[in-house]
Motif scaffolding. Structure first.
Motif, PDB file in Angstrom:
ATOM      1  N   CYS A  20       0.788  -1.223   0.000  1.00 39.89           N
ATOM      2  CA  CYS A  20       0.000   0.000   0.000  1.00 39.89           C
ATOM      3  C   CYS A  20       0.825   1.279   0.000  1.00 39.89           C
ATOM      4  O   CYS A  20       0.255   2.357  -0.095  1.00 39.89           O
ATOM      5  N   ASN A  21       2.105   1.204   0.131  1.00 38.33           N
ATOM      6  CA  ASN A  21       2.922   2.412   0.093  1.00 38.33           C
ATOM      7  C   ASN A  21       3.006   2.867  -1.354  1.00 38.33           C
ATOM      8  O   ASN A  21       3.641   2.241  -2.181  1.00 38.33           O
ATOM      9  N   GLY A  22       2.363   3.998  -1.660  1.00 34.38           N
ATOM     10  CA  GLY A  22       2.283   4.477  -3.033  1.00 34.38           C
ATOM     11  C   GLY A  22       3.571   5.077  -3.562  1.00 34.38           C
ATOM     12  O   GLY A  22       3.718   5.309  -4.751  1.00 34.38           O
ATOM     13  N   LYS A  23       4.543   5.354  -2.684  1.00 32.77           N
ATOM     14  CA  LYS A  23       5.787   5.979  -3.122  1.00 32.77           C
ATOM     15  C   LYS A  23       6.731   4.935  -3.699  1.00 32.77           C
ATOM     16  O   LYS A  23       6.883   3.855  -3.153  1.00 32.77           O
ATOM     17  N   GLN A  24       7.363   5.295  -4.786  1.00 32.71           N
ATOM     18  CA  GLN A  24       8.334   4.414  -5.400  1.00 32.71           C
ATOM     19  C   GLN A  24       9.714   4.750  -4.822  1.00 32.71           C
ATOM     20  O   GLN A  24      10.070   5.908  -4.662  1.00 32.71           O
ATOM     21  N   ASP A  25      10.485   3.736  -4.492  1.00 32.36           N
ATOM     22  CA  ASP A  25      11.813   3.935  -3.923  1.00 32.36           C
ATOM     23  C   ASP A  25      12.765   4.404  -5.018  1.00 32.36           C
ATOM     24  O   ASP A  25      12.955   3.724  -6.015  1.00 32.36           O
ATOM     25  N   ILE A  26      13.362   5.599  -4.828  1.00 31.19           N
ATOM     26  CA  ILE A  26      14.250   6.156  -5.853  1.00 31.19           C
ATOM     27  C   ILE A  26      15.724   5.985  -5.520  1.00 31.19           C
ATOM     28  O   ILE A  26      16.579   6.439  -6.255  1.00 31.19           O
ATOM     29  N   THR A  27      16.016   5.353  -4.370  1.00 32.16           N
ATOM     30  CA  THR A  27      17.416   5.243  -3.974  1.00 32.16           C
ATOM     31  C   THR A  27      18.188   4.361  -4.946  1.00 32.16           C
ATOM     32  O   THR A  27      17.677   3.371  -5.448  1.00 32.16           O
TER      33      THR A  27
END
Length: 98
Positions: A20-27
């Motif tokens: 459910c975490n809508g943020k995409q990991d950009i690291t």
């Protein structure tokens, strides 16, 4: 019996909420610290990419605050680079008025 049902329900709900975490990991997983491993991002703006881990004296300008920022005793911080230097929040007013 109720405990088993309750534990199963909590486990199923937890597994269902993982995505459910809508943020995409950009690291990127890359530390952009220069050849001597102690360079600040301010001195090498064209070498670091968004998502790199960097050291900076000005975290407000360079850090992505969606991730943790670690401060140290050398008056600097390690953080995830936002990709560019942020602009000032307040603009300087023109000194001359006509």
């Amino acid at each position: 019996m109720k405990k088993v049902v309750l534990v199963s329900l909590v486990l199923a709900t937890s597994i269902g909420l993982i995505g459910c975490n809508g943020k995409q990991d950009i690291t990127t997983g890359i530390a952009c610290l220069g050849s001597n491993n102690d360079s600040l991002v301010e001195r090498m703006p064209n070498q670091c990419k968004a998502g790199d881990t960097v050291a900076t004296k000005n975290p407000a300008y360079f850090c992505d605050f969606n991730y943790s920022v670690a401060y140290n005793d050398y008056n600097s911080a390690f953080c995830i680079y936002s990709g560019k230097q942020k602009e000032e929040r307040t603009a300087m007013k023109s000194a001359s008025k006509t």
